[in-house]
Design a protein around this motif. Structure first.
Motif, PDB file in Angstrom:
ATOM      1  N   LYS A 197       0.842  -1.203   0.000  1.00 15.69           N
ATOM      2  CA  LYS A 197       0.000   0.000   0.000  1.00 15.69           C
ATOM      3  C   LYS A 197       0.877   1.252   0.000  1.00 15.69           C
ATOM      4  O   LYS A 197       0.604   2.218  -0.717  1.00 15.69           O
TER       5      LYS A 197
ATOM      6  N   TYR B 291       2.330   1.550   9.300  1.00 19.65           N
ATOM      7  CA  TYR B 291       2.147   1.613  10.764  1.00 19.65           C
ATOM      8  C   TYR B 291       2.206   0.243  11.425  1.00 19.65           C
ATOM      9  O   TYR B 291       2.230   0.135  12.649  1.00 19.65           O
TER      10      TYR B 291
ATOM     11  N   TYR C 123     -13.995   1.039  15.542  1.00 15.73           N
ATOM     12  CA  TYR C 123     -15.375   0.700  15.181  1.00 15.73           C
ATOM     13  C   TYR C 123     -15.833  -0.649  15.730  1.00 15.73           C
ATOM     14  O   TYR C 123     -17.022  -0.869  15.900  1.00 15.73           O
TER      15      TYR C 123
ATOM     16  N   VAL D  93     -19.660  14.169   5.869  1.00 14.62           N
ATOM     17  CA  VAL D  93     -19.572  14.723   4.510  1.00 14.62           C
ATOM     18  C   VAL D  93     -20.846  15.462   4.103  1.00 14.62           C
ATOM     19  O   VAL D  93     -20.796  16.457   3.369  1.00 14.62           O
TER      20      VAL D  93
ATOM     21  N   ASN E 194      -8.947  -4.701   1.968  1.00 17.76           N
ATOM     22  CA  ASN E 194      -9.213  -3.998   0.705  1.00 17.76           C
ATOM     23  C   ASN E 194      -8.008  -3.148   0.343  1.00 17.76           C
ATOM     24  O   ASN E 194      -7.261  -2.702   1.213  1.00 17.76           O
TER      25      ASN E 194
HETATM   26  N1  LIG Z   1     -16.898  11.813   8.138  1.00 20.39           N
HETATM   27  C1  LIG Z   1     -17.422  11.348   7.019  1.00 20.39           C
HETATM   28  O1  LIG Z   1     -18.389  11.906   6.483  1.00 20.39           O
HETATM   29  C2  LIG Z   1     -16.821  10.126   6.386  1.00 20.39           C
HETATM   30  C3  LIG Z   1     -17.192   9.752   5.087  1.00 20.39           C
HETATM   31  C4  LIG Z   1     -16.538   8.660   4.495  1.00 20.39           C
HETATM   32  C5  LIG Z   1     -15.578   7.944   5.214  1.00 20.39           C
HETATM   33  N2  LIG Z   1     -15.288   8.321   6.487  1.00 20.39           N
HETATM   34  C6  LIG Z   1     -14.250   7.626   7.259  1.00 20.39           C
HETATM   35  O2  LIG Z   1     -13.048   7.680   6.502  1.00 20.39           O
HETATM   36  C7  LIG Z   1     -12.237   6.555   6.821  1.00 20.39           C
HETATM   37  C8  LIG Z   1     -11.784   5.875   5.532  1.00 20.39           C
HETATM   38  O3  LIG Z   1     -12.922   5.387   4.844  1.00 20.39           O
HETATM   39  P1  LIG Z   1     -12.790   4.773   3.367  1.00 20.39           P
HETATM   40  O4  LIG Z   1     -14.154   4.597   2.856  1.00 20.39           O
HETATM   41  O5  LIG Z   1     -11.804   5.563   2.593  1.00 20.39           O
HETATM   42  O6  LIG Z   1     -12.204   3.311   3.659  1.00 20.39           O
HETATM   43  P2  LIG Z   1     -10.852   2.681   3.098  1.00 20.39           P
HETATM   44  O7  LIG Z   1      -9.722   3.529   3.583  1.00 20.39           O
HETATM   45  O8  LIG Z   1     -10.972   2.456   1.640  1.00 20.39           O
HETATM   46  O9  LIG Z   1     -10.833   1.271   3.820  1.00 20.39           O
HETATM   47  C9  LIG Z   1     -10.669   1.173   5.191  1.00 20.39           C
HETATM   48  C10 LIG Z   1      -9.170   1.108   5.558  1.00 20.39           C
HETATM   49  O10 LIG Z   1      -9.020   1.422   6.925  1.00 20.39           O
HETATM   50  C11 LIG Z   1      -7.830   0.841   7.409  1.00 20.39           C
HETATM   51  N3  LIG Z   1      -8.050   0.182   8.702  1.00 20.39           N
HETATM   52  C12 LIG Z   1      -8.903  -0.816   8.968  1.00 20.39           C
HETATM   53  N4  LIG Z   1      -8.788  -1.190  10.269  1.00 20.39           N
HETATM   54  C13 LIG Z   1      -7.849  -0.398  10.803  1.00 20.39           C
HETATM   55  C14 LIG Z   1      -7.280  -0.297  12.118  1.00 20.39           C
HETATM   56  N5  LIG Z   1      -7.675  -1.093  13.112  1.00 20.39           N
HETATM   57  N6  LIG Z   1      -6.332   0.649  12.320  1.00 20.39           N
HETATM   58  C15 LIG Z   1      -5.947   1.455  11.317  1.00 20.39           C
HETATM   59  N7  LIG Z   1      -6.442   1.398  10.060  1.00 20.39           N
HETATM   60  C16 LIG Z   1      -7.385   0.483   9.814  1.00 20.39           C
HETATM   61  C17 LIG Z   1      -7.387  -0.193   6.380  1.00 20.39           C
HETATM   62  O11 LIG Z   1      -6.261   0.333   5.680  1.00 20.39           O
HETATM   63  P3  LIG Z   1      -4.751  -0.012   6.171  1.00 20.39           P
HETATM   64  O12 LIG Z   1      -4.435  -1.365   5.615  1.00 20.39           O
HETATM   65  O13 LIG Z   1      -3.965   1.078   5.600  1.00 20.39           O
HETATM   66  O14 LIG Z   1      -4.801  -0.041   7.669  1.00 20.39           O
HETATM   67  C18 LIG Z   1      -8.585  -0.289   5.449  1.00 20.39           C
HETATM   68  O15 LIG Z   1      -8.188  -0.630   4.135  1.00 20.39           O
HETATM   69  C19 LIG Z   1     -13.064   5.676   7.746  1.00 20.39           C
HETATM   70  O16 LIG Z   1     -12.713   5.957   9.085  1.00 20.39           O
HETATM   71  C20 LIG Z   1     -14.486   6.149   7.489  1.00 20.39           C
HETATM   72  O17 LIG Z   1     -15.345   5.905   8.568  1.00 20.39           O
HETATM   73  C21 LIG Z   1     -15.896   9.394   7.074  1.00 20.39           C
END
Ligand SMILES: NC(=O)c1ccc[n+]([C@@H]2O[C@H](COP(=O)([O-])OP(=O)(O)OC[C@H]3O[C@@H](n4cnc5c(N)ncnc54)[C@H](OP(=O)(O)O)[C@@H]3O)[C@@H](O)[C@H]2O)c1
Length: 333
Positions: A184, A200, A251, A277, A325
Motif C-alpha cells: 500500500k 504503521y 469501530y 460529509v 481492501n
Molecule cells: N466523516 C465522514 O463523512 C466520512 C465519510 C466517508 C468515510 N469516512 C471515514 O473515513 C475513513 C476511511 O474510509 P474509506 O471509505 O476511505 O475506507 P478505506 O480507507 O478504503 O478502507 C478502510 C481502511 O481502513 C484501514 N483500517 C482498517 N482497520 C484499521 C485499524 N484497526 N487501524 C488502522 N487502520 C485500519 C485499512 O487500511 P490499512 O491497511 O492502511 O490499515 C482499510 O483498508 C473511515 O474511518 C471512514 O469511517 C468518514
C-alpha cells in the motif's frame, strides 16, 4: 408483470466486536412494482463503506440504525429496468441507495443519472462519489493546506485517503501517507505521488513518521484513531488542523477506547473539527465537476477492490474492517 426475484442481505444479529458472516443472511423476495414517480433498477455495483459498521451496531449515531431483519443500507449503481418517472428511461445508469440487494425501487428524486462516457460508472461510489467528496470537504474546508505545509493522512491507500493526499499535492503541500502494508505504501508513493508513506504495522511508527515529516505536521486528516493518532499528536506544529473524518480502529471496540494525551492540542493551538460529509451540501454542486476534471486529467488516480457476487458482500465488508481492501471496496453483481 411481477418484479424480478430480489436477493437481499439482511442483518441477522448485531455484531459484537468484529462482524462474523453469520451476522448476515441472504434472503429472496419480490419488490413491489414501481409506482408513479418511482423507478425499478438492477444493482450493478454496491459500495461497502466503514460507516456501515455503525449502522448495524444499534449504537446512537448521526444516522438511523439498521434493524434486525432489515436490508443493510448502502449506495449503489444500477441500471433502470422500469421507469415511472419522466426523467429516467429503461437502460439509464443511476446512482442511488438500494442497499445490499440485487434490485431496488426508489423515488426518482433520490437517485442521480450517471453519464458512462464521463467516467467508469463505479467511480460514482468512490472517487467521484461520497468518499471523494469527503476528501474534498474535509481537506479543503477544515484542513486548508498551504503551499509548503505537511499534510499527513491515515488509511492513505483507501477511498478517502488516496484522494486527500493527491488533492494536498495539487495545493502545493507535502503529502505523507500512513498505511497498513508495504504494498500500500509503495502504491501511495509510486503511483499516487505522495512524498512519503509510513507502514504503521512495521517498525517504530513515531520514529518513521518523524523522519517522513522533518518539519512537523500541519494538517492531519484523521481516518483511524488509536495508536496512529497518538504518534501523530507528538509531531503537530503550531496552529495545526485536524479534520476528524473517521476512527476505524475503534469501530469494533467492545470497551471504552483510551484517549490520546490532549496537551499537544492545547500548546500548539490545534484546531480539531469533526465532520460528516453531508454537512456541506452546498459543496456537492461545486466539487463533482472539479473532481471529475481532476480524474479525467489523471491528477487524481484511484484504485478499486472489486468482489464478485452479492453473497460475498459480508466477507468483503469484514475484509474492509481488517484492511484487506486495497482501494475503494465494491461488490459487483
Ligand atoms: N466523516 C465522514 O463523512 C466520512 C465519510 C466517508 C468515510 N469516512 C471515514 O473515513 C475513513 C476511511 O474510509 P474509506 O471509505 O476511505 O475506507 P478505506 O480507507 O478504503 O478502507 C478502510 C481502511 O481502513 C484501514 N483500517 C482498517 N482497520 C484499521 C485499524 N484497526 N487501524 C488502522 N487502520 C485500519 C485499512 O487500511 P490499512 O491497511 O492502511 O490499515 C482499510 O483498508 C473511515 O474511518 C471512514 O469511517 C468518514
Amino acid at each position: 408483470m411481477p418484479t424480478p426475484v430480489n436477493r437481499q442481505i439482511v442483518l441477522r444479529s448485531r455484531p459484537v466486536g468484529m462482524p462474523k458472516p453469520g451476522d448476515f443472511e441472504l434472503v429472496e423476495s419480490r419488490l413491489p412494482a414501481p409506482k408513479d414517480g418511482e423507478i425499478l433498477s438492477r444493482t450493478l455495483y454496491l459500495s461497502l463503506d466503514p460507516y456501515m459498521r455503525g449502522r448495524i451496531s444499534g449504537a446512537r449515531s448521526y444516522a438511523q440504525s439498521v434493524e434486525i431483519g432489515q436490508v443493510i443500507v448502502g449506495a449503489t449503481v444500477g441500471e433502470v429496468l422500469e421507469s415511472k418517472h419522466p426523467d429516467f428511461a429503461k437502460g439509464d445508469i443511476v446512482q442511488g441507495y438500494s442497499g445490499w440487494q440485487s434490485h431496488g425501487v426508489a423515488a426518482g428524486g433520490t437517485v442521480r443519472k450517471l453519464d458512462p462516457r464521463q467516467a467508469p460508472v463505479s467511480t460514482a461510489l468512490g472517487v467521484l462519489g461520497m468518499p471523494g467528496m469527503t476528501a474534498y470537504v474535509g481537506l479543503l474546508d477544515i484542513g486548508r493546506p498551504k503551499p509548503g505545509e505537511t499534510v499527513v493522512v491515515s488509511a492513505a491507500s483507501g477511498a478517502v485517503g488516496s484522494a486527500v493526499g493527491q488533492i494536498a499535492k495539487m495545493k502545493g503541500a507535502r503529502a505523507v501517507g500512513i498505511a497498513g502494508s508495504q504494498d500500500k505504501c509503495d502504491y501511495v508513493v509510486g503511483e499516487l505521488g505522495f512524498d512519503a508513506c509510513v507502514n504503521y504495522k512495521k517498525g517504530d511508527l513515531l520514529a518513521e513518521l518523524k523522519a517522513a515529516c522533518p518539519g512537523g505536521i500541519d494538517v492531519y486528516f484523521e481516518n483511524v484513531g488509536g495508536d496512529v493518532l497518538r504518534a501523530v499528536m507528538q509531531l503537530l506544529n503550531m496552529n495545526a488542523r485536524i479534520p476528524l473524518c473517521g476512527l476505524i480502529s475503534e469501530y469494533n471496540a467492545t470497551d471504552t477506547v483510551p484517549g490520546p494525551n490532549l496537551r499537544p492540542l492545547l500548546f500548539n493551538r490545534v484546531l480539531v473539527k469533526g465532520f460528516i460529509v453531508s454537512d456541506r451540501m452546498e459543496l456537492w454542486a461545486k466539487a463533482p465537476p472539479e473532481l471529475t476534471a481532476w480524474v479525467a486529467a489523471g491528477k487524481i488516480k484511484y484504485r478499486e477492490s472489486v468482489t464478485e457476487g452479492l453473497e460475498n458482500a459480508p466477507r468483503a465488508f469484514i475484509g474492509l474492517l481488517r484492511g484487506e481492501n486495497f482501494g475503494k471496496q465494491l461488490v459487483k453483481l
